[in-house]
Design an enzyme around this catalytic site. Structure first.
Site, mmCIF file in Angstrom:
data_model
loop_
_atom_site.group_PDB
_atom_site.id
_atom_site.type_symbol
_atom_site.label_atom_id
_atom_site.label_comp_id
_atom_site.label_asym_id
_atom_site.label_seq_id
_atom_site.Cartn_x
_atom_site.Cartn_y
_atom_site.Cartn_z
ATOM 1 C CG HIS A 61 -0.476 0.348 2.463
ATOM 2 N ND1 HIS A 61 -0.236 1.236 3.181
ATOM 3 C CD2 HIS A 61 -0.205 -0.898 3.448
ATOM 4 C CE1 HIS A 61 -0.229 1.060 4.470
ATOM 5 N NE2 HIS A 61 0.081 -0.305 4.571
ATOM 6 C CG ASP A 163 2.327 0.978 7.884
ATOM 7 O OD1 ASP A 163 2.056 0.446 6.797
ATOM 8 O OD2 ASP A 163 1.644 1.166 8.640
ATOM 9 C CD GLU A 194 -3.233 -1.547 5.108
ATOM 10 O OE1 GLU A 194 -3.148 -2.557 5.891
ATOM 11 O OE2 GLU A 194 -2.982 -0.352 5.814
ATOM 12 C CD GLU A 195 -1.665 2.311 7.358
ATOM 13 O OE1 GLU A 195 -2.417 1.940 8.415
ATOM 14 O OE2 GLU A 195 -0.667 2.211 7.377
ATOM 15 C CG ASP A 217 1.517 -3.719 5.619
ATOM 16 O OD1 ASP A 217 2.316 -2.806 5.889
ATOM 17 O OD2 ASP A 217 0.488 -3.535 5.378
ATOM 18 C CG HIS A 304 0.460 3.256 12.490
ATOM 19 N ND1 HIS A 304 -0.876 3.020 12.625
ATOM 20 C CD2 HIS A 304 0.770 2.702 11.135
ATOM 21 C CE1 HIS A 304 -1.252 2.278 11.440
ATOM 22 N NE2 HIS A 304 -0.248 2.075 10.698
HETATM 23 CO CO CO Z 1 -0.255 0.950 8.800
HETATM 24 ZN ZN ZN Z 2 0.793 -0.970 6.502
#
Ligand code: CO
Ligand code: ZN
Length: 328
Positions: A61, A163, A194-195, A217, A304
């Site tokens: 992603h 990420d 995706e998130e 990922d 994150h």
């Molecule tokens: Co993420």
């Molecule tokens: Zn991710």
């Protein structure tokens, strides 16, 4: 600027991945048979196979978590809500940037006790009134943690958008490493949103009708002091082969194939069970009548947050394992 640096620096909160897609398109265009962007913004590149192989969809992603402006108060502070899995506590005092270049810093309402939520945060962009603030950014505009890349020791890199740009890098490197001819048809999806719930991969998987799915990922690790969950996955331990997370229980035959290929190619791997989180694998596996699906994960600390940290030796292992899967 290197391709990886450009990827890590690209503005791309969920739903606004266009700039990242352009960077990737420029890097892979020469090594694929076709590349297009679908209605959601997924960048989809296809490598034709020899005709006897399977169709494999691989997804990484492009989107990044962020904050969306909900309003500005009378003193010019932006009020925000989360775009994706924002841990508000990890954003406080951070630097953010909007697509138009406006920069801000993140504060939190001091009255909040314990866990702050995104709605308890505010973004200070240097405005003194609501009018001034909303002339600089508009309601609905999104900001992300300001990109930067920090080298830690010999092998590790920290950056806010690891990420999942590091997985976009892995997928692009695997594509670039393919021989001229191979049996499988490869549908490489650089997915959007995706998130916020695997939304781009869901649409792309329905259209691609793959025989097998692979998501790439980042995944959480247990190799820091007092980790939230005890996990054996660690930085420098090799590519992680996902067994399960909250979105998917990987198809055992795909897991077995990955483990066999890792042995055959002498690629360091570790088994991953993540008791939370999700990946595009969850969307691919459930499309149409179901698709055998697995996932290759890059171990990552501080997911994150501004400090997302990976080990480049693991990244190389992931490229090697993904390449082997595409050719198997
Ligand atoms: Co993420
Ligand atoms: Zn991710």
């Amino acid at each position: 600027m290197t391709f990886l640096n450009e990827l890590l620096g690209g503005f791309g909160p969920s739903g606004h991945e266009g700039r990242v897609a352009e960077t990737i398109r420029a890097a892979i265009e020469g090594c694929v048979d076709s590349v297009h962007t679908d209605a959601m913004g997924n960048l989809i590149a296809v490598r034709r196979g020899g005709g006897t192989g399977r169709r494999i969809m691989v997804s990484a992603h492009m989107d990044h978590i962020g904050l969306a402006v909900t309003d500005a108060d009378e003193h010019g502070f932006l009020r925000v809500c989360a775009v994706g899995g924002v841990h508000a506590g990890r954003l406080i005092s951070g630097h953010v940037v909007f697509e138009n270049g406006v920069c801000g810093v993140v504060g939190v309402e001091e009255k909040v006790k314990g866990e702050a939520k995104a709605v308890d945060l505010y973004v200070d962009i240097g405005a003194s009134s609501r009018e001034e603030a909303l002339a600089m950014v508009r309601i609905g505009d999104m900001c992300v943690m300001r990109p930067r890349v920090t080298k830690l020791g010999e092998h590790r890199l920290a950056s806010p958008a690891m990420d999942d740009r590091i997985a976009c890098y892995v997928l692009a490197q695997a594509l670039l490493s393919l021989p001229d001819a191979h049996e499988n048809e490869i549908v490489a999806v650089f997915s959007v949103q995706e998130e916020v719930g695997l939304r781009g991969a869901e649409a792309a998987a329905f259209a691609a009708q793959p025989d097998m799915g692979i998501a790439v990922d980042v995944t959480g690790v247990g190799d820091v002091p007092e980790p939230a969950v005890k996990l054996p996955v660690k930085l420098g331990g090799g590519a992680a082969i996902k067994i399960m997370d909250s979105s998917v229980i990987c198809t055992p035959s795909v897991v077995a194939m990955m483990e066999r290929l890792a042995r055959e190619h002498d690629i360091p791997v570790q088994r991953e069970v993540l008791p939370f989180g999700g990946t595009d694998a969850g969307a691919i596996q459930r499309t149409r009548g179901g698709v055998p699906t697995g996932a290759i994960s890059i171990p990552c600390r501080y997911i994150h947050s501004e400090a997302e940290t990976v080990d480049l030796r693991d990244v190389e292992a992931c490229v090697g394992l993904l390449r082997a899967c595409l050719l198997a």
